[in-house]
Motif scaffolding. Structure first.
Motif, short mmCIF file in Angstrom:
data_model
loop_
_atom_site.label_atom_id
_atom_site.label_comp_id
_atom_site.label_asym_id
_atom_site.label_seq_id
_atom_site.Cartn_x
_atom_site.Cartn_y
_atom_site.Cartn_z
N LYS A 279 42.20 37.34 37.21
CA LYS A 279 42.97 38.30 36.42
C LYS A 279 42.73 39.70 36.98
O LYS A 279 41.59 40.09 37.24
CB LYS A 279 42.55 38.24 34.95
CG LYS A 279 42.88 36.92 34.29
CD LYS A 279 42.47 36.89 32.83
CE LYS A 279 40.98 36.72 32.67
NZ LYS A 279 40.58 36.55 31.25
N ALA B 233 47.86 44.04 31.96
CA ALA B 233 47.46 42.80 32.63
C ALA B 233 48.45 42.55 33.76
O ALA B 233 49.55 42.05 33.53
CB ALA B 233 47.45 41.64 31.64
N LEU C 97 48.10 37.44 37.39
CA LEU C 97 47.45 36.17 37.08
C LEU C 97 47.56 35.28 38.31
O LEU C 97 48.65 35.11 38.86
CB LEU C 97 48.14 35.47 35.90
CG LEU C 97 47.89 35.99 34.48
CD1 LEU C 97 48.68 35.16 33.48
CD2 LEU C 97 46.41 35.99 34.13
#
Length: 316
Positions: A178, A283, A286
């Motif tokens: 991440k 974020a 991924l």
């Protein structure tokens, strides 16, 4: 060894992307409840009032495996009862959820700021999972992990219940890379890059987490990508996933993330319709090996942090 009986499927469809509540009637060795209605009144009158429970029974809102319940049915331990809660009005979060990737097993969503991942507290229908279930017509959709309500960016959802465990295990087993991006104060006195290891404690009912002495349970690598106008754009690489971990570690370095309402100081809660100062945490990436087909997957958010100053072009 006695095998547990399988929970029957809910006879009620979802409402606004939310599953019905399921209640399993407990054992009653003292004979406290003669009817199903006796138990439901005793169980829920403290939360919504006896009059509301009675009205829900009259309206057929409580349902058993064979249909609506009047409440007069004989009490039977182990019986399952379903119902939908009354949802309080919620302020709509006025941002779309981007779909970065979708196949028959997973959905990678670009969650906006201010939208909770899953129902909790006063955020029920205005959550990412409820919205996606409705918008994509995927009633069984479930998150494989949780992204904080104030954080924007990538979240992985699983389409089929039988696949959920495999993808959840990626996160619990720390097999997902991440990468986050943050905008915070720039301080040339803070030596970066740095790997921060500390013990983070989050108590139930307390908004802010804290760092305590003891064995570290949280690890983050903090890198400076660039700096401009007194701000830094930081690359954050968490090796663990404690609550508020990146926010706590940035605060601990003296670099609190821009618009953080908790670190360094817990601010009064903003109005439900105030979307003007989003936490500058995203974020961004991924990356993982798919547990079903073995493919290496890498996804990147299409969102950008508004707090990062744009480059000024020279005049003339």
């Amino acid at each position: 060894m006695r095998r547990r009986s399988r929970t029957p499927s809910a006879p009620l469809a979802q409402r606004d992307g939310i599953d019905p509540v399921r209640v399993r009637l407990p054992a009653d060795p003292e004979g406290l409840w003669t009817t199903v209605g006796d138990h439901l009144l005793g169980r829920f009158e403290g939360a919504v009032g006896a009059a509301r429970v009675s009205a829900m029974l009259r309206e057929g809102r409580f349902v058993g495996a064979e249909g609506a319940l009047s409440g007069a049915e004989a009490y039977r331990a182990g019986m399952h009862v379903w119902f939908h809660r009354d949802f309080a009005p919620e302020v709509a979060v006025p941002f779309e959820i981007g779909i970065v990737y979708r196949d028959e097993r997973i959905v990678i969503a670009d969650k906006p700021h201010f939208l909770a991942t899953t129902p909790r507290g006063r955020h029920i229908t205005e959550t990412a999972v409820a919205r996606l279930r409705r918008d994509l017509a995927l009633p069984a959709l479930q998150p494989a992990h949780r992204l904080d309500r104030l954080t924007a960016g990538l979240a992985l959802f699983v389409v089929r219940p039988e696949d959920r465990g495999a993808y959840q295990n990626l996160f619990s087993g720390r097999r997902v890379r991440k990468e986050y991006e943050a905008v915070a104060t720039y301080d040339p006195g803070v030596a970066l890059p740095v790997t921060v290891r500390s013990r983070i404690v989050k108590e139930r009912g307390v908004i802010a987490a804290r760092e305590d002495a003891g064995e570290p349970n949280a690890e983050s690598r903090i890198e400076l990508a660039e700096q401009r106008d007194g701000l830094g754009r930081y690359r954050l690489l968490p090796a663990t996933g404690r609550t508020h971990q990146l926010r706590v570690h940035m605060h601990g370095l003296g670099l609190p993330i821009l618009n953080d309402p908790v670190y360094p100081v817990v601010l009064p809660e903003s109005a439900p319709d105030d979307f003007g100062a989003p936490l500058q945490l995203l974020a961004k990436v991924l990356e993982f090996t798919d547990p079903v087909d073995g493919r290496v997957q890498r996804f990147e958010s299409g969102l950008r942090l508004a707090g990062w100053p744009s480059v000024r072009r020279p005049e003339g």
